[in-house]
Design a protein around this motif. Sequence first.
Motif, PDB file in Angstrom:
ATOM      1  N   ASN A   1     -10.753  -6.171  -4.132  1.00 20.26           N
ATOM      2  CA  ASN A   1     -11.751  -5.456  -4.921  1.00 20.26           C
ATOM      3  C   ASN A   1     -12.876  -4.912  -4.051  1.00 20.26           C
ATOM      4  O   ASN A   1     -13.610  -4.029  -4.457  1.00 20.26           O
TER       5      ASN A   1
ATOM      6  N   GLU B   1     -10.408   0.121  -5.865  1.00 16.62           N
ATOM      7  CA  GLU B   1     -10.834   0.005  -7.249  1.00 16.62           C
ATOM      8  C   GLU B   1      -9.644  -0.441  -8.070  1.00 16.62           C
ATOM      9  O   GLU B   1      -8.653   0.280  -8.200  1.00 16.62           O
ATOM     10  N   LEU B   2      -9.750  -1.635  -8.595  1.00 19.37           N
ATOM     11  CA  LEU B   2      -8.624  -2.189  -9.338  1.00 19.37           C
ATOM     12  C   LEU B   2      -8.577  -1.543 -10.716  1.00 19.37           C
ATOM     13  O   LEU B   2      -9.594  -1.401 -11.388  1.00 19.37           O
ATOM     14  N   THR B   3      -7.393  -1.125 -11.108  1.00 23.19           N
ATOM     15  CA  THR B   3      -7.288  -0.412 -12.382  1.00 23.19           C
ATOM     16  C   THR B   3      -6.531  -1.205 -13.434  1.00 23.19           C
ATOM     17  O   THR B   3      -6.902  -1.201 -14.584  1.00 23.19           O
TER      18      THR B   3
ATOM     19  N   VAL C   1      -2.922  -3.635  -9.846  1.00 21.56           N
ATOM     20  CA  VAL C   1      -2.824  -2.281  -9.311  1.00 21.56           C
ATOM     21  C   VAL C   1      -4.220  -1.749  -9.060  1.00 21.56           C
ATOM     22  O   VAL C   1      -5.113  -1.915  -9.892  1.00 21.56           O
TER      23      VAL C   1
ATOM     24  N   ASP D   1      -5.496   6.404   8.392  1.00 22.51           N
ATOM     25  CA  ASP D   1      -6.248   7.531   8.955  1.00 22.51           C
ATOM     26  C   ASP D   1      -7.387   7.932   8.033  1.00 22.51           C
ATOM     27  O   ASP D   1      -8.527   8.113   8.451  1.00 22.51           O
ATOM     28  N   GLN D   2      -7.032   8.055   6.771  1.00 20.17           N
ATOM     29  CA  GLN D   2      -8.022   8.525   5.817  1.00 20.17           C
ATOM     30  C   GLN D   2      -9.172   7.521   5.695  1.00 20.17           C
ATOM     31  O   GLN D   2     -10.329   7.910   5.610  1.00 20.17           O
TER      32      GLN D   2
ATOM     33  N   ARG E   1     -21.639  10.647  11.626  1.00 23.55           N
ATOM     34  CA  ARG E   1     -21.646  11.976  12.207  1.00 23.55           C
ATOM     35  C   ARG E   1     -23.043  12.452  12.542  1.00 23.55           C
ATOM     36  O   ARG E   1     -23.221  13.383  13.296  1.00 23.55           O
TER      37      ARG E   1
ATOM     38  N   GLN F   1      -2.413   3.982  -3.535  1.00 23.72           N
ATOM     39  CA  GLN F   1      -2.337   2.928  -4.530  1.00 23.72           C
ATOM     40  C   GLN F   1      -2.073   1.594  -3.828  1.00 23.72           C
ATOM     41  O   GLN F   1      -1.319   1.534  -2.868  1.00 23.72           O
TER      42      GLN F   1
ATOM     43  N   ARG G   1     -18.649   1.790   0.495  1.00 20.10           N
ATOM     44  CA  ARG G   1     -19.378   0.567   0.145  1.00 20.10           C
ATOM     45  C   ARG G   1     -19.131  -0.495   1.203  1.00 20.10           C
ATOM     46  O   ARG G   1     -20.042  -1.194   1.638  1.00 20.10           O
TER      47      ARG G   1
ATOM     48  N   LEU H   1     -11.375   7.998   8.517  1.00 33.37           N
ATOM     49  CA  LEU H   1     -12.182   9.214   8.383  1.00 33.37           C
ATOM     50  C   LEU H   1     -13.319   8.993   7.400  1.00 33.37           C
ATOM     51  O   LEU H   1     -14.451   9.414   7.622  1.00 33.37           O
TER      52      LEU H   1
ATOM     53  N   ARG I   1     -21.651  -2.462   4.041  1.00 33.25           N
ATOM     54  CA  ARG I   1     -21.798  -3.909   4.206  1.00 33.25           C
ATOM     55  C   ARG I   1     -21.410  -4.371   5.592  1.00 33.25           C
ATOM     56  O   ARG I   1     -21.382  -5.554   5.880  1.00 33.25           O
TER      57      ARG I   1
ATOM     58  N   VAL J   1       0.868  -1.170   0.000  1.00 31.90           N
ATOM     59  CA  VAL J   1       0.000   0.000   0.000  1.00 31.90           C
ATOM     60  C   VAL J   1       0.905   1.219   0.000  1.00 31.90           C
ATOM     61  O   VAL J   1       1.818   1.306   0.821  1.00 31.90           O
TER      62      VAL J   1
END
Lengths: 778, 481
Positions: free
Chosen positions: B343, B347-349, B357, B401-402, B412, B323, B367, B405, B371, B318
Motif C-alpha cells: 500500500n 494503490e490497492l483497488t 489487486v 523504468d517508469q 530535476r 497492476q 509519496r 522516472l 518519505r 507485477v
Amino acid sequence: MASAVAARAKERFEALQAEGGRGDLDGGEDGRLKDFSDLELKPDHANRPLWACPDGSIFLEARSALYGPAYDFLVAIAEPVARPEHVHEYRLTPYSLYAAVSVDIAPASICDVLDKLSKVKLPARIRAYVMDCTKNFGRAKLVLRGNRHHVESSDAAALRTLLEHAGIRGARDASEDGDGEEFRAGEVAAELAANRAYLELAAELDGSDDEGAEDDGAAAPGATLRTYSFKLKVGTAQDVKKFAANDLDFPLAEEYDFRHDLDNAVLPVDLRPSTKIRSYQEKSLSKMFGNGRARSGIIVLPCGAGKTLTAIVAAATVKRSTLVLCTNATAVAQWKAQFALWTSLDPARISLFTAEVKEDLHPECGVLITTYHMVSFGGQRSLDGERLIEAVKAREWGLMLLDEVHVVPAQTFRRVLAVCNAHCKLGLTATLVREDDLITDLNFLIGPKLYEANWMDLTKNGHLANVQCVEVWCPMAGPFYREYLRHGGCGQVASGGDLGEGAPEEAKPRAGGDARCRRLLYVMNPNKFRACEYLVHYHEQRGDKVIVFSDDVFALLKYATALGRPAIYGATKEAERQAVLGSFRFNSLVNTICLSKVGDVAIDLPEANVIVQVSSHFGSRRQEAQRLGRILRAKPSADGDGFNAFFYTLVSTDTAEMFYSAKRQQYLVDQGYTFKVVTDLPEPATSALDTRAKELDLLNSVLCADYLKEEEAEEKALTKAAKDDLRAPPPAKRTQVSLAKISGGDAGVRYLDFGKGGAPQAKAKRHKLFKSRPGAKR
Amino acid sequence: MSSLSLSVVRALDEHSLLLLYGGGEGSGTASVYCGNEWTVRAVFGMLPPVEQQIVLRLATCGAGGCALGLVARRWVARPTGGVFAEGVATLEALRCVELSAAPGRRGRAAPVPRAGLPPEPAGARGRATAEPWRAREPLKADKRKPTGEQLAQWTVWRWTNVLLFLIGTDLDESAVPPPCVPRFLESAGLMAAVGDGGDVEVTGRGVDFLLKERHEQVWALVDEYIRAAGDAKGEVVALVLTLAYATPGEGYAVHELSEAQKAALDVLFALGLVYRRNASSSRFYPTTLGVDVAFGARRSAGGARAGGDFRRPVDVIVQTNFQVLAYTDAGVNTSTLVLATLNLFAELTTRLPNLVVGTISRDAIKRCVDRGIRVPQIVKFLRAHAHPAMKASGVPQNVTDQMALWAGEGNRVAFTDGVLVALDSDALYDAALDAARDLDARVHWKSARKRCLFVDADAEPDLRRRLAAAAAPRKRKAPDN
C-alpha cells in the motif's frame, strides 16, 4: 431506441458498481479499496482459473490449465478490461451479457459456468445481476424469413409478454397466424458444439452435475431446438423493435436464416482453394453462424489480423447480395482487391460507388463497395449517384459489412440503416474504444460484440508482428519552452505553473494562451526533430520501411522538407498519393514517408515496420491503436530481441504531451503491450537542424505559422475523401496583391472609357455545384 | 549474523565485558546473574577460526602464557601475515587474551573467559547444568506451559505487530507494541516524523528494514536496545547471548536474572523474543525468535520451528500494465503486513479472499520518494516476494523504468544560491550590469525601475568589489568638480 436501452444498461451497471463499492472496510489511502475478502473461497480454488467479484469484475489467471476454454467463455460473456501477461481482468457489463445471450448462452449457464470456474463462490449479487440484465435480452429474435419478419423465441412466454404491448399486437400479421395464443412452431439448429465448449468445461470441473450432462445432449451435432414465432406485418419490423426495446426493455436480436431464404438470388461466390483461414477467424465466424443462421454483430480483431478476410468469408457463407461500407475511397479500392484475391467472384459482380467511380449494381445479385458518406449523404446528388442510391434502397441486401465501425458516428449509422435494408449486419473494428460514449449505441444499432481476439495471443502465435513500443522523451529546447510557457503552457503543468515574481517580465504567461501554438511548439521541438532524424536514419540503414506520423500538417511538411522525404496529407492529390504509396511499397530507395492523419486508417502498407509518431490527436487511445495497426501485419523475420516492428512515440517532456501520451497508451497497455521509455537517444550524425541559429529560425516560423490554412485544407480533404456529389463550396480565394492594386492605384493601370456599354458584361457562368444537377445538364 | 553480535561485544567497555564473562569485581552474585559459561561459549563461537585457535592454544599454555613471537612462529604458516596480529588484537579488545607490556610480548588467555571454554570438561569447574539458568533451585512443576504451536503463533503475532506499527497500520489496542518499540524504531531511523510535528511514518531505511531477514530485523532492534542500555549493557548482552542456548518453549526462572536483565525481559517480551504469561510471572519462555536472535537460525535448525512461523506469506505479480497482484495464502496477520507494505507504493483497488489487486501509480511513487523510500528498495521488495510465475521474467522492465522516472522527476531542479543586489543610483545599476557582463556572471533577473539585479551568490563578492572600485574614483572626483 438505442439510447433508451443504453441508458437502462448504464443504470444497471452503475447500480452494480455502487453496490460493489459498499464493501469498503478499511479503505485504501483514498477509500477506493473494494474489499471482497469475505467471499467464500472454495477448497480446491487452486484448480479454478478465475475470481468473480461482486462488482462485476473478473480476474482470470493466464497460466491456469483451463485458460484456453475459460478465455473463450469469458470473452463471450464479459468485456475485456486488461489482458497483460499473467492475470487478465474482465468486466460483466449489460452489453457483454446481451452479446452472450444473443449467441445462445443461457443466463443460467452463464452463472453456473462462472461459478464453476471461480475460485470463490459466485456472489449472489452477480447472479441476480446477470439474471436482471438478461431477463429479456436476446430471448426473442427478429428473424427475416421468406422476406417477412418473424418474432421468434424458444420460449412461448416471451412472445406472450411481447404481445401484451398494444403496438406489437397491432403489428402482428393476424391474417395467416390467427390472433390466438398459438404460435407457429419451428425448429432451429442447435448452437455449434464449438461454441458450447464452455459447458464441457463446467462438466470437467464438476463431473457429477446432471445439468451439464443434459446440456451435452443438446449440443450433439445436428440437434435442433424447438422455436415459436409469429409473423409481423410488412414494414412494421423497425417499430416492433423499437417498442420492444424502449417500452418493454426487451431488445430483439436480429438473425438471418439465409439457408432458407429462397427469395433472394444466390451470389455465386466461393473462396479460392488457396485461401486459408486462421483459427481465430474461424472462431469469430463460428460465433456469427453458430446456429446455422447469420447473426448481426461486431467482430473485433486487431489491425493486420485479417478482418477483411473474415468478412469475405462471411460473405461467401451467406452468399447473398453484399454491401460493403468503408471509410474512404482508398479502402474501397482495397476491398475490391481483397475480394479478387480471396474469392472466385466474377469481377463483373463487384461494383464500386465512390465520388469518382459509379458502377451500376449487378442486376441480379452482387457486391457493392462504397463509403458511409456516399450512402448517408442527405443532400443533392448527381444523376448517377441518385440512380445508384435508389438501386441500393430497392435491393434487399443479404449481408452488410461495416468496416472500421468505430469511427462512424451513430447518426451516420442511423441514416445508413434507414437507406439500406439488410438481413444481417457485420461490423468490423480493431479497437472498440471511443473517447465519447457512442460505442454503446453500436451494440443496439448493429448488434452485440461477437468476438474479440487477444492481441498478445495472436502475437505469440505469429499472426501479428511483435512490436517494440518505445516512448522517446525529448527535452524541450530552451527557447521553445520559454515560448511554450509564454503561451500559457504552464497552466498544463499545474503546480509548476507559478513562475512567481522572479520570472522575467516578458515570460509572464499570456492570458488565454494559444493552445494551437503551444501544440505546435512541442511538436516542433528541435530535440524531437533530431530524435526523429536519428530514428529515420537508423532504421533506413537497417533496411526498414518507416512511416512518420504527424497530425499536424504544418509540422508534417516541416519534417518532410527537412528530412527530404515525401509526405501525404489531406491536400495531396489522389494520383500523387498513389504514386508515393506505390514507390514506398516497391522502391527500395524510398524507405520513409510522412503521413498525416489521413494515414491512420485503411491505408494498407504491409511493408512498413517502423512508425515514428511525432504528433498525435490529444489523448485518443483509438488513434494510437490504429497507428500501431499499420505495422502489425506479421513480418517474416524477427531479429534483435524478437521484435520485428518498432513503434516510436516522440514526446516533449514537461509539456501537455506527456499527459496525453500516457492516456493514449492506456488501451495498448491494457492489451499487454509495454512501452519502454527512452530518455537518452543519441544525436544524429548529421542533422538538418544543427545550429542554434536554425533552431531559432524554426521557432520563428512556428510562431508565425499560418497553420490555419493547412489545417483547413486537411479538414476539407478528410471530408472530401469520403464525399461524392457534395461539392464543397469554392474556398474563399486568397491572392497576394498590393494594397495599391486593390485600391486601383497600381502603377500602370489605366482606365479607358468605352462610350456605350458601361461595365463589360460578365459571362453568365454556372456555378460548378449546379452544373451536374439533374435537369440542368441538358 | 554472528559478526553483528561480535561487533556489539567489542563495543562493550572492560567492565561490561568482565560482567559478560561472568567475572567482575569479585562480586559473586553478579557472575551468577549475568555472565556465565554460556556467554563465554557464545563469544567463543562468534570468533573467527584463527582467533579461536589462538585462544584455545593460549588457554592450554596455562596461566603463564607464552611469548607471542614464538607462538606465531610455531603455529602460523606465515607469521609475518597480518592475520595473526589482527587476531591477537581482536582478542585483546575482547579481553580474551592478556598481553604483557614487557618487551617479550607474552600473551596468555585471560583467566575469566578461559574458565568457560568448551574443551574444559563439563562439570570440571562446577558446570552443573546442561542448560543456562538452571543454577538455582528449580521452579515448581509448570502447569500451564504454552505449547510450541501457541508460542509460535504468539511470536508471529507479536513481531508482526511491530512491523505493522512500523508501516503505519491502525492496530487494535491490544496489538499496539509497548512504547519502547516505537522508541527503538525511531532511534534506529526506521520511522521519522513527517513535516513539522506530523505523525511518525516509515522511512526509506524502514522499508529496507522490512525487506531484511527476520532475525536481522530482530537483531537490528535488539542492537538498538543494547546501544541505549547504558551501564546495563554487559548484562543485556549476556542475556541475549545466553538466550541462544536456551530451549524454545521451556520455562526459565526469572529469579536467575539480575535486576537489569529483569528489566530487559520486558523489552524482549515486547519484541516477541520471550513469552511471559504476565509481568509478574515467575517464569519466562524463550521463543524460537529469541533463541535465534544472536546467531540466526543456525542453532535451532533442528525442527524447533513449528508451522505458522514466518513463511513467505505473499506472492506478488507485477504486470506490464502496472497492476500488482498479491496472492495472500497465509494467515491474515502476516499478509496484512505485506499488503500494508504494498500500500506504500501501489494503490490497492480490490481485495479478495486470497488476492489483492492494486496499481503502481505515479502519485504513490511520489509519496514514497517524499518519505525517503527509493525505487530500488521497492523493486527489491517486489523481487523478494515475486510469484513463481514471475520468477522467469522478473518485475517488468517498463515498470521499473517508469518508477525510476517518476522518482527522478523531483530531482530535476537544482537549487543554487543567489543574491539580490540593490543599488542606490541608476549609474551604479548600470555599472553593476556592466560588471556582471565583464565577470560573465549570470543575471537571473533585473529591474531598472527598482535598480535591483539578481546574480549567483558566488559572483556577488567580485561584483561588489568591482562596483566599489568603480565608485571610489568617482567619489574622489566629485569634490574636485
